[in-house]
Structure formats: structure tokens, C-alpha cells
Design a protein around this motif. Structure first.
Motif, PDB file in Angstrom:
ATOM      1  N   ALA A 181      43.978 -13.621-118.358  1.00 50.96           N
ATOM      2  CA  ALA A 181      44.865 -14.701-117.937  1.00 50.96           C
ATOM      3  C   ALA A 181      44.294 -16.040-118.374  1.00 50.96           C
ATOM      4  CB  ALA A 181      45.054 -14.672-116.429  1.00 50.96           C
ATOM      5  N   GLN A 182      42.972 -16.125-118.357  1.00 48.88           N
ATOM      6  CA  GLN A 182      42.346 -17.395-118.732  1.00 48.88           C
ATOM      7  C   GLN A 182      42.248 -17.617-120.228  1.00 48.88           C
ATOM      8  OE1 GLN A 182      38.531 -18.206-116.767  1.00 48.88           O
ATOM      9  NE2 GLN A 182      39.486 -17.592-114.852  1.00 48.88           N
ATOM     10  N   VAL A 183      41.792 -16.607-120.971  1.00 49.01           N
ATOM     11  CA  VAL A 183      41.501 -16.852-122.385  1.00 49.01           C
ATOM     12  C   VAL A 183      42.298 -16.000-123.357  1.00 49.01           C
ATOM     13  CG1 VAL A 183      39.165 -17.562-121.776  1.00 49.01           C
ATOM     14  CG2 VAL A 183      39.581 -15.218-122.518  1.00 49.01           C
ATOM     15  N   GLY A 184      43.220 -15.215-122.848  1.00 52.08           N
ATOM     16  CA  GLY A 184      44.022 -14.380-123.747  1.00 52.08           C
ATOM     17  C   GLY A 184      43.392 -13.032-124.016  1.00 52.08           C
ATOM     18  N   LEU A 185      44.063 -12.266-124.856  1.00 52.54           N
ATOM     19  CA  LEU A 185      43.616 -10.895-125.121  1.00 52.54           C
ATOM     20  C   LEU A 185      42.277 -10.859-125.851  1.00 52.54           C
ATOM     21  CD1 LEU A 185      47.020  -9.294-126.127  1.00 52.54           C
ATOM     22  CD2 LEU A 185      45.774  -9.067-123.973  1.00 52.54           C
ATOM     23  N   ALA A 213      39.672 -11.998-124.713  1.00 56.02           N
ATOM     24  CA  ALA A 213      38.627 -11.937-123.681  1.00 56.02           C
ATOM     25  C   ALA A 213      37.592 -10.884-124.062  1.00 56.02           C
ATOM     26  CB  ALA A 213      39.246 -11.602-122.334  1.00 56.02           C
ATOM     27  N   SER A 214      36.321 -11.239-123.945  1.00 51.69           N
ATOM     28  CA  SER A 214      35.286 -10.323-124.415  1.00 51.69           C
ATOM     29  C   SER A 214      34.948  -9.256-123.378  1.00 51.69           C
ATOM     30  CB  SER A 214      34.019 -11.096-124.765  1.00 51.69           C
ATOM     31  OG  SER A 214      33.351 -11.490-123.598  1.00 51.69           O
ATOM     32  N   THR A 215      34.591  -8.103-123.884  1.00 49.86           N
ATOM     33  CA  THR A 215      34.209  -7.015-122.979  1.00 49.86           C
ATOM     34  C   THR A 215      33.018  -7.437-122.138  1.00 49.86           C
ATOM     35  OG1 THR A 215      32.869  -6.060-124.744  1.00 49.86           O
ATOM     36  CG2 THR A 215      35.080  -5.190-124.466  1.00 49.86           C
ATOM     37  N   ALA A 216      32.147  -8.247-122.712  1.00 48.75           N
ATOM     38  CA  ALA A 216      30.976  -8.712-121.968  1.00 48.75           C
ATOM     39  C   ALA A 216      31.425  -9.487-120.729  1.00 48.75           C
ATOM     40  CB  ALA A 216      30.107  -9.592-122.848  1.00 48.75           C
ATOM     41  N   ASN A 217      32.354 -10.403-120.902  1.00 48.95           N
ATOM     42  CA  ASN A 217      32.809 -11.197-119.769  1.00 48.95           C
ATOM     43  C   ASN A 217      33.590 -10.363-118.772  1.00 48.95           C
ATOM     44  OD1 ASN A 217      31.631 -13.624-120.388  1.00 48.95           O
ATOM     45  ND2 ASN A 217      33.354 -14.308-121.641  1.00 48.95           N
ATOM     46  N   ILE A 218      34.375  -9.444-119.270  1.00 44.80           N
ATOM     47  CA  ILE A 218      35.119  -8.586-118.351  1.00 44.80           C
ATOM     48  C   ILE A 218      34.143  -7.806-117.475  1.00 44.80           C
ATOM     49  CG2 ILE A 218      36.645  -6.578-118.206  1.00 44.80           C
ATOM     50  CD1 ILE A 218      38.046  -7.665-120.763  1.00 44.80           C
ATOM     51  N   ALA A 219      33.119  -7.250-118.102  1.00 42.09           N
ATOM     52  CA  ALA A 219      32.131  -6.487-117.338  1.00 42.09           C
ATOM     53  C   ALA A 219      31.407  -7.383-116.339  1.00 42.09           C
ATOM     54  CB  ALA A 219      31.132  -5.836-118.292  1.00 42.09           C
ATOM     55  N   LYS A 220      31.023  -8.555-116.786  1.00 43.08           N
ATOM     56  CA  LYS A 220      30.314  -9.476-115.897  1.00 43.08           C
ATOM     57  C   LYS A 220      31.196  -9.818-114.694  1.00 43.08           C
ATOM     58  CE  LYS A 220      28.144 -12.861-117.894  1.00 43.08           C
ATOM     59  NZ  LYS A 220      28.010 -14.181-118.572  1.00 43.08           N
ATOM     60  N   GLY A 221      32.467 -10.111-114.962  1.00 45.86           N
ATOM     61  CA  GLY A 221      33.403 -10.439-113.901  1.00 45.86           C
ATOM     62  C   GLY A 221      33.574  -9.288-112.917  1.00 45.86           C
ATOM     63  N   ALA A 222      33.367  -8.086-113.414  1.00 46.98           N
ATOM     64  CA  ALA A 222      33.494  -6.910-112.545  1.00 46.98           C
ATOM     65  C   ALA A 222      32.196  -6.631-111.804  1.00 46.98           C
ATOM     66  CB  ALA A 222      33.888  -5.699-113.386  1.00 46.98           C
ATOM     67  N   GLY A 223      31.166  -7.387-112.133  1.00 45.93           N
ATOM     68  CA  GLY A 223      29.871  -7.156-111.496  1.00 45.93           C
ATOM     69  C   GLY A 223      29.233  -5.860-111.968  1.00 45.93           C
ATOM     70  N   LEU A 224      29.593  -5.431-113.165  1.00 41.59           N
ATOM     71  CA  LEU A 224      29.046  -4.168-113.688  1.00 41.59           C
ATOM     72  C   LEU A 224      28.516  -4.396-115.099  1.00 41.59           C
ATOM     73  CD1 LEU A 224      31.950  -2.000-112.350  1.00 41.59           C
ATOM     74  CD2 LEU A 224      29.560  -1.771-111.649  1.00 41.59           C
ATOM     75  N   ALA A 225      27.862  -3.385-115.611  1.00 39.83           N
ATOM     76  CA  ALA A 225      27.245  -3.550-116.937  1.00 39.83           C
ATOM     77  C   ALA A 225      28.249  -3.320-118.051  1.00 39.83           C
ATOM     78  CB  ALA A 225      26.079  -2.588-117.084  1.00 39.83           C
ATOM     79  N   GLU A 226      27.966  -3.965-119.194  1.00 45.22           N
ATOM     80  CA  GLU A 226      28.839  -3.825-120.336  1.00 45.22           C
ATOM     81  C   GLU A 226      29.048  -2.359-120.713  1.00 45.22           C
ATOM     82  OE1 GLU A 226      26.811  -7.143-122.983  1.00 45.22           O
ATOM     83  OE2 GLU A 226      28.584  -6.307-123.928  1.00 45.22           O
ATOM     84  N   GLY A 227      27.954  -1.662-120.810  1.00 50.80           N
ATOM     85  CA  GLY A 227      28.016  -0.267-121.231  1.00 50.80           C
ATOM     86  C   GLY A 227      28.857   0.591-120.306  1.00 50.80           C
ATOM     87  N   THR A 228      28.795   0.265-119.021  1.00 49.31           N
ATOM     88  CA  THR A 228      29.529   1.047-118.033  1.00 49.31           C
ATOM     89  C   THR A 228      31.024   1.081-118.340  1.00 49.31           C
ATOM     90  OG1 THR A 228      27.885   0.385-116.417  1.00 49.31           O
ATOM     91  CG2 THR A 228      29.916   1.330-115.566  1.00 49.31           C
ATOM     92  N   MET A 229      31.504  -0.041-118.837  1.00 51.27           N
ATOM     93  CA  MET A 229      32.930  -0.127-119.166  1.00 51.27           C
ATOM     94  C   MET A 229      33.356   1.025-120.071  1.00 51.27           C
ATOM     95  SD  MET A 229      34.840  -3.529-120.436  1.00 51.27           S
ATOM     96  CE  MET A 229      35.713  -2.526-121.659  1.00 51.27           C
ATOM     97  N   PHE A 230      32.433   1.408-120.948  1.00 54.76           N
ATOM     98  CA  PHE A 230      32.793   2.422-121.939  1.00 54.76           C
ATOM     99  C   PHE A 230      32.659   3.854-121.415  1.00 54.76           C
ATOM    100  CE2 PHE A 230      32.206  -1.425-124.294  1.00 54.76           C
ATOM    101  CZ  PHE A 230      33.232  -1.390-125.223  1.00 54.76           C
ATOM    102  N   THR A 231      32.238   3.974-120.161  1.00 56.18           N
ATOM    103  CA  THR A 231      32.304   5.307-119.567  1.00 56.18           C
ATOM    104  C   THR A 231      33.644   5.441-118.838  1.00 56.18           C
ATOM    105  OG1 THR A 231      31.333   4.744-117.450  1.00 56.18           O
ATOM    106  CG2 THR A 231      29.810   5.254-119.214  1.00 56.18           C
TER     107      THR A 231
END
Lengths: 188, 188, 188, 188
Positions: free
Chosen positions: D22-26, D28-46
Motif C-alpha cells: 500500500a505504501q510503495v507499490g508492488l 515492495a521488497s521481500t526484505a521489508n515485508i519480512a521485517k514488517g512481519a517480524g520474521l526472517a527473510e528466508g522464512t518467507m520462502f518456506t
DNA sequence: GATGAATGAGGTTTCATTCAT
DNA sequence: TATGAATGAAACCTCATTCAT
């Protein structure tokens, strides 16, 4: 947990930066620095947030190492001449052993990338060196000059020695000694 | 091809280069140098075959101007102290009047863009300065040191004065004099 | 004088940008945009100071072209229904002739890269269109709704037509007409 | 592999993605998405096999939630006007309560990352909504237009309401009602 | 000769994804 | 499973230099 950030890799980047910058100046590319460290360019940015950050950290590293050397066996109890000679000699030994480090140190000093904050931080570390310099500035010909001059003069004279030593590498040890005697004329 | 029509334009490029380089270092872009000179980018390359060429010519220009100043009223007939004092004073006056020129001079000295040939060429121009330096190196504490050391030491000490003067601009004149007295201690 | 900046090249960049963005979104790379224009990447930056600038200029270009089309044969003297129908029809014809342009226009509208200043600038150009919309907002079901609603509603309904037309390209002309009749129900 | 252990973590990623996009468009980096979720980048890919997969699942999630809301208290037994009004109102309430969700929904709709398969899958879920839309398309001005047009028109008009509501947040409730009346003019 | 548009290599930095821990 | 360091391909942009005008 994941791989820990490795101090060895950090050092590899800093050392490669020294080599590259000594050769081509502060314009050394991040690509070459990373290649020289045997690591990926992207990896550099997990250790340093930007090239400027790398440069600032490198400045800190180099200054710290210098002071560490000088303060290691510092003759706190000796007279001023002895302490001044120690500073003189230890600095020059370091500079001659590590000419690339020294060159980079000079370049960083002249450049605007090293922030005022970083410089400030390092100034605070001078301790016993600063004390000796204050004493020195109250002696001989330095008396008539502003307080910081003695310190600047010593550093400047050391530059002259470095330059000379580069041309006559064989006479280093003697050169260091005799140049100190010349320097001390100003403090007598 | 270098050295074309208008000497004024050539100077405009060199002066703009001084201003730009003093501000941002040797990485100053040819575009900005040309803009600062009020001329077109392409024009620069009719006066200088490349940026490196510009830098080398600038080095020559700056060194030449320095020597010109020093040799203008040179007291060839006076004693060594007087001649040394003249060199000392004239150089420092120039450096303080033209801080940008001096900064650029230092940067060029440290950089690899100035070719050995260019450096050699300028060394040959030192004339009376060189002569005084030879005499100086046979006196006082310099006697025990290699021939070129006196010269390096003087330049180094001048650096220290510059640094100091930047912090205390009011006391420039006195500073120059008293620092010379300190320097002369080594030659006595 | 040197080569003049060529409007054709400027257009080539803008058109290539439309094609690329229509395909992959605003993330279209400057490298591909330049390649699509048959020009060097660096050249793009002599026409547009940054990618954001290119996008803003593209927005202006697209909006301007739309208004130009609509205002070309605008029936200033006719009744509201006729004027509304003209706006409706001309916009839809443009959008259907240039589906890529329209898609990019929508993407730019949604994105944050188009600055408030740019949007403001374009709003000022609406002239006769704005006047018709004000009149429309005082009629039929629009009377009860806020002033800008009629305009939003027309644009929204046009979106719906576009979507439909993409699925039934043969019936475009009829579709445009009959959809206007539906829209006009709200204004009756 | 997607769909792993904790549904909470999966939701955290999706919610963070909504906020970031919503803030920066599609972009948006996976790094920031993971950070915003309070989880690790790598975790996203599981949880999601790729960023595209995340985006597709997010699309499904958002559409599903919308339909869930609309179908929750759906007045299956009421007349068409009542059912249309329900769809109209519930959708707009959701969109106004969750502006970020809606914005992301729009962006995903426009983008090519949402696969045709995913879109197809969601179309199948429309159930009672689809039925009402079919009935609607046989009435009033919609009769003359292709079957899907009524549905597109409703969605388009809802867009217009959203846009208006963003400017006049106080009048939301009334706006929704009166705009429905305007819309219904086309179906009468 | 003077101009500045044109160029493409190379600069720093970001990013989706992998994989050692 | 969860982590985040590691990666290198691209991203946007700058720059010295060339060359049409």
C-alpha cells in the motif's frame, strides 16, 4: 540461527579496501574491493551500509591500530623526551611497515567522506599521546606558538621522514633516530 | 590536441578546475569544470587531450606560479637564513592567499595522475630554491641526515603552519614568523 | 552550435516507455526503455533528468493528448447531453485506439511518482470538460451527491466500457453509444 | 514449498505485504515485508515459493475476504434491488474500513503477476453475487449491453464512490446510499 | 574552433532467492 | 523449521570522451 556475520570477512573487506585505495585512490570501486576480498559485491553491503560507511570504518580501524601500537608499551613514567621519542618511533615504524595503510590514512584525512563525528570519536582516543603533546607545546620554540602546533609539527616532520625513508629504505632505523634529534632541537 | 587558440579559455578551464577539485576532489567531473568555466564540455578537449592531461597541466601551472612568487624578489645576495626565510614566507603567503590552489596542489601531489615526467619537469625549475636547500642540508641537525631531508622538513613544517593558520586566521603573520624561528632551530 | 536536442528522440523515449510500462508496469527498466527507443541508456538522461522525471513528463504527455482530442471539435454551443456525449465518445475512442497509453495512464494515476505539482498542472487544462462536468453534477441523481461525483462516475463508467470492449472488440462503436445511454439515465 | 507450519506466520507475512505494498507499490521488497512481519527473510520462502506466489496468494486472500463479507448475511430471498444494494453496501464498507487492502487489491488486479489461473479460481467463488449480476444485466439500460457490463459498471461506480469518500470522509454513509440510487437509475 | 547531444562502460546499491547454521 | 548472511544479476545514474552541427 543463521550464519553469524564473520569478523574475518569484515577484515577481508577492509584489507582489500586498503590495497585498492592505496593503488587508485578513494575512487576505488566497490566491485574491485569485493573481488580483492574474494567475496561478492553484495556481501560488502551486509557489512557496511554504504561505501562511505566502509571508508569511515576504515578510518577508525587505521587510527585505532596506530594508537594501539603507540600506547602498547608507552613509557608513562619517563621524561618528556623519552615519551616523545616513543611516539615518534612507534608511529614511524608502523607507517613504514604498513605503507599502504598510511597512504590510505592520509587520503582519508584529506577527504570529506570521513565525517566530523568520526574524526571527533578518534580524537578522544589519543590519551597519553595528547598529554605528552600538551607538555611539548610549552617548551622551547613551541612556547611562542599556539598550543596545537607542536603536535602538527611532529606529524609534519614524520611525513618528511616517511618521504625520505621511501627513497633510502636501508637507513630507516638511523634516519628515524637522527630525525628525532632534529625535531627535538625545536623543543629544547 | 592541446594548446589551441585562446589563452583566456585555457585559464578559465584551469581556474574552474581548481575550484571544483578543491570542493569535491580529483573526481570532479569534466562537465562541472566546463560549466564553471562558462564553456562547453567539448571545448575542454580542444585545450586538453584528456582529463589526465588537464590535471598534469594544472599541476605544472600551480607549481610554476609558486616558484614564480618565490623567485620574484629572491634575495640572492643575502645569507642563508634570509634566503630560507624568504622561501618560507613567500610560500606560506601564497598558500594562505590561495587555499584552493594549495589544496589542489596537495591532492595532485598525492595522486597517480601526475606522471613522473611532469614531476621531473617541475623539479628542474627550482633553481635558487634548490641551491638554498642544498646549503641548508649541510647545517645543524640536517648535517647528519640525507641531503633531501632539509627540504622535505621545511615543506612539512609549512604544512603544520598552514593547518594552524586555518584554525587561527587572525595570527597568520606572527605565526609565520615564529614558526620560522622554530624551524630554524634545526638548522642552527 | 552542436546538435540540437531532437523532439523525435524525446518522443522515441516516451513511446518506448509506454510500450515497456504497458507490458511490465512502472518497474520497466531504463535500460529496456532506451533499447526500445533504439538509443543509448545515457542519452535518456539528457532528455529526462531521472526516471521519475520521465514518468512525470509521460503523464503530462498522455493527459495532454487526451484533452487535445476531446477539445478538438468540442461542440461548445450544444446542449449538455451533446457535450457529455462528445467527451464520453472521444475519450473512449482514444482509449480504444491506444490501449497501451491508457493502461500507462491508469498506472501513473495510481502511483506516487507523479508529483502533486504535475497533477495540479494537468487539472488546470480541463477547460470546457470541467465546465460540462459542473453542469452535469447539478442534474438528475447527481444533484444529491457531492459536486465531483458526476465526473468520477463518468470516468468510472468509461472504465467499465473499456473492460467490456476488450472482451468484445467487434461491438465497440455500438457499445460506446449504448453505454452512454445507460450513463445518461443517472443524469436525467 | 508453500503452506508450512504456523498459520499465524503466514498471516503475518500477508498482512505485512498489504502494508508495504500500500505504501510503495508492488515493488515492495521481500526484505521489508519480512521485517514488517517480524520474521526472517528466508522464512518467507518456506511459506511462499516466491514473491510472485506470495502476491497470488495475497490476491486470493483479499478477494476471498471480500466475498466472505458480502455473502455473510446475504439476503438470498429478497428482491434484486435489495440484493444489489447489499452487494454495493457491503463491498464499500469493507473497502472503506480497509483502504490498504483495497489499494493492494487494485494494484494486483492491474498487474501481470496475478496469473490467469488465479483470477479464474476467484471468479468461481462469486456464487450469489454472480447470480444477482446476471439478473441485473437483463434490466433497464443494461438490457441493451453485453452480459458482463452490469457487473463492471457496478464495480466502476463503486470506485467513484471510494474516490469521493476519500475526499469527504464524514458523509460516507449517506454517500453510499445516494450513490446506489444513482446507480440504480441505470437498472430501472 | 566551439558546442553540447550522444554514447556505453562502469559506478554504487538493491533485491529475490539460496543455503549454512 | 527458522534464520539471516551470502550471492550476483540487475537497477538507476554518472562520466570521460567523441562527433555532428
Amino acid at each position: 540461527m543463521a550464519r553469524a556475520k564473520s569478523p574475518e570477512k569484515r577484515q577481508a573487506f577492509l584489507q582489500s579496501a586498503v590495497r585498492e585505495i592505496a593503488q587508485v585512490g578513494l575512487g576505488a570501486s566497490t566491485a574491485n574491493i569485493a573481488k580483492g576480498a574474494g567475496l561478492a559485491e553484495g556481501t560488502m553491503f551486509t557489512y557496511f551500509s554504504s561505501k562511505d560507511d566502509l571508508l569511515n570504518e576504515l578510518y577508525v580501524e587505521l587510527k585505532t591500530e596506530t594508537y594501539r601500537r603507540i600506547l602498547a608499551d608507552f613509557p608513562h613514567q619517563s621524561g618528556l623526551r623519552e615519551r616523545a621519542r616513543h611516539i615518534w618511533t612507534e608511529y614511524l615504524r608502523w607507517a613504514m611497515e604498513k605503507p599502504e595503510e598510511r597512504k590510505v590514512s592520509v587520503l582519508l584525512n584529506l577527504s570529506a567522506v570521513v565525517s566530523a563525528a568520526t574524526r571527533e570519536r578518534m580524537n578522544a582516543e589519543r590519551g597519553a599521546v595528547a598529554k605528552a603533546m600538551v607538555e611539548l607545546s610549552k617548551r622551547g620554540a613551541f612556547k611562542a606558538l599556539p598550543p596545537g602546533f607542536a603536535s602538527s609539527a611532529m606529524m609534519a616532520m614524520q611525513e618528511a621522514v616517511m618521504e625520505m625513508a621511501a627513497k633510502k629504505p636501508r637507513q630507516k632505523v638511523l634516519l628515524i633516530e637522527q630525525a628525532f634529534d632534529a625535531f627535538w632541537q625545536m623543543a629544547k
